[in-house]
Design a protein around this motif. Sequence first.
Motif, PDB file in Angstrom:
ATOM      1  N   ARG A  39      -4.754  -7.622  -3.021  1.00 53.40           N
ATOM      2  CA  ARG A  39      -5.875  -8.472  -2.917  1.00 53.40           C
ATOM      3  C   ARG A  39      -7.236  -8.194  -3.330  1.00 53.40           C
ATOM      4  NH1 ARG A  39      -2.466 -10.177   1.543  1.00 53.40           N
ATOM      5  NH2 ARG A  39      -1.635 -12.377   1.347  1.00 53.40           N
ATOM      6  N   VAL A  40      -7.497  -6.847  -3.277  1.00 53.03           N
ATOM      7  CA  VAL A  40      -8.931  -6.447  -3.272  1.00 53.03           C
ATOM      8  C   VAL A  40      -8.857  -5.997  -4.710  1.00 53.03           C
ATOM      9  CG1 VAL A  40     -10.562  -4.395  -3.181  1.00 53.03           C
ATOM     10  CG2 VAL A  40      -9.224  -5.268  -0.950  1.00 53.03           C
ATOM     11  N   ASP A  54       0.778  -1.227  -0.022  1.00 49.82           N
ATOM     12  CA  ASP A  54       0.053   0.048   0.028  1.00 49.82           C
ATOM     13  C   ASP A  54       0.878   1.264   0.181  1.00 49.82           C
ATOM     14  OD1 ASP A  54      -2.610  -1.073   0.048  1.00 49.82           O
ATOM     15  OD2 ASP A  54      -1.969  -1.942   2.001  1.00 49.82           O
ATOM     16  N   PHE A  93      -5.414  -7.917   4.819  1.00 52.17           N
ATOM     17  CA  PHE A  93      -6.124  -7.217   3.952  1.00 52.17           C
ATOM     18  C   PHE A  93      -5.074  -6.177   3.248  1.00 52.17           C
ATOM     19  CE2 PHE A  93      -8.765  -3.341   2.921  1.00 52.17           C
ATOM     20  CZ  PHE A  93      -9.693  -3.821   2.106  1.00 52.17           C
ATOM     21  N   THR A  94      -5.042  -6.213   1.609  1.00 48.33           N
ATOM     22  CA  THR A  94      -4.376  -5.148   1.190  1.00 48.33           C
ATOM     23  C   THR A  94      -5.054  -4.835  -0.263  1.00 48.33           C
ATOM     24  OG1 THR A  94      -3.147  -6.976  -0.353  1.00 48.33           O
ATOM     25  CG2 THR A  94      -2.033  -6.552   1.769  1.00 48.33           C
ATOM     26  N   THR A  95      -4.453  -3.686  -0.796  1.00 47.83           N
ATOM     27  CA  THR A  95      -5.083  -3.089  -1.888  1.00 47.83           C
ATOM     28  C   THR A  95      -4.981  -3.923  -3.088  1.00 47.83           C
ATOM     29  OG1 THR A  95      -3.073  -1.776  -2.165  1.00 47.83           O
ATOM     30  CG2 THR A  95      -4.986  -0.787  -1.423  1.00 47.83           C
ATOM     31  N   ALA A 110     -13.710  -5.785  -1.447  1.00 50.22           N
ATOM     32  CA  ALA A 110     -12.889  -5.542  -0.057  1.00 50.22           C
ATOM     33  C   ALA A 110     -13.733  -6.402   1.153  1.00 50.22           C
ATOM     34  CB  ALA A 110     -13.065  -4.195   0.157  1.00 50.22           C
ATOM     35  N   ILE A 121     -10.181   2.323   1.951  1.00 51.27           N
ATOM     36  CA  ILE A 121     -11.167   1.282   1.641  1.00 51.27           C
ATOM     37  C   ILE A 121     -11.800   0.845   2.918  1.00 51.27           C
ATOM     38  CG2 ILE A 121     -11.793  -0.940   0.557  1.00 51.27           C
ATOM     39  CD1 ILE A 121      -9.222  -0.488  -1.185  1.00 51.27           C
ATOM     40  N   LEU A 122     -11.241   0.734   3.948  1.00 50.61           N
ATOM     41  CA  LEU A 122     -11.615   0.236   5.081  1.00 50.61           C
ATOM     42  C   LEU A 122     -12.567   1.187   5.958  1.00 50.61           C
ATOM     43  CD1 LEU A 122      -8.585  -1.659   6.345  1.00 50.61           C
ATOM     44  CD2 LEU A 122     -10.606  -2.746   6.016  1.00 50.61           C
ATOM     45  N   ASN A 172      -5.341   4.289  -0.195  1.00 57.40           N
ATOM     46  CA  ASN A 172      -4.842   3.233   0.361  1.00 57.40           C
ATOM     47  C   ASN A 172      -5.636   2.256   1.036  1.00 57.40           C
ATOM     48  OD1 ASN A 172      -5.698   4.763   2.693  1.00 57.40           O
ATOM     49  ND2 ASN A 172      -3.993   6.243   2.626  1.00 57.40           N
ATOM     50  N   LYS A 173      -5.233   1.360   1.614  1.00 60.23           N
ATOM     51  CA  LYS A 173      -6.256   0.296   2.112  1.00 60.23           C
ATOM     52  C   LYS A 173      -6.900   1.114   3.364  1.00 60.23           C
ATOM     53  CE  LYS A 173      -3.262  -2.075   5.328  1.00 60.23           C
ATOM     54  NZ  LYS A 173      -2.817  -3.261   5.779  1.00 60.23           N
ATOM     55  N   TYR A 196      -6.747   3.009  -7.303  1.00 59.07           N
ATOM     56  CA  TYR A 196      -6.305   4.164  -6.543  1.00 59.07           C
ATOM     57  C   TYR A 196      -6.558   5.361  -7.090  1.00 59.07           C
ATOM     58  CZ  TYR A 196      -2.250   1.491  -4.230  1.00 59.07           C
ATOM     59  OH  TYR A 196      -1.566   0.792  -3.311  1.00 59.07           O
TER      60      TYR A 196
END
Length: 214
Positions: free
Chosen positions: A47-48, A3, A43-45, A31, A69-70, A65-66, A60
């Motif tokens: 993987r999403v 990230d 959890f990473t960008t 996500a 998203i979270l 960044n992750k 992006y």
Amino acid sequence: MTDRPSARISSRKQPKQARSGALVQAVLQAAVQVLAEEGAQRFTTARVAERAGVSIGSLYQYFPNKAAILFRLQSDEWQQTNDLLRRILEDRAQPPFSRLRALVHAFIRSECEEATVRIALDDAAPLYRDAPEAREAKEAGDPIFAGFLREVLPDSTDVVRDLAADLVMTTMSTVGKEFSETPRSLAEMEAYADAMADMFSAYIRSLAGGPLPS
């Protein structure tokens, strides 16, 4: 790909076309799946993006960044809770304490149904919980419950009502979270929600110093 370091948690931009809106929704759905399956630690960008079937560059464009998203997932959950509060507590066709009971039942069911993702979001909270955007989003529901208490406790002071609102909302959230961490049957949810509603109702009635309508 790791990230990109950034303190920003808000989305970079809002989608204006149907295609970009679909991309954002695909990212958010992916996500949720990654969070539920992998947990907050994995959890990473990347993987999403892979799960959503989009490039990391496209992701992006909307989420820096992750943490962004979270935060979007968490803020969407808070918004759903606020919508629940508004829909139930502002329905004056129903008696006040019937509304309160309905709210507790709906909240407990929601907590149990979404327990996996919510627990993972709680684990990820250190990434975004201290940001101003997070505090504002989380507190957006406070005026809704405060309005309900002004209706139920018109003769009480703001100090008393504020304390009651904080106690009820914090207890419902904290206890509901702990209750939902174990799989529950519908009968267990109903019994628990009834007991919690009875407790809240008795407390609020005690503040009025006299009988209140059901």
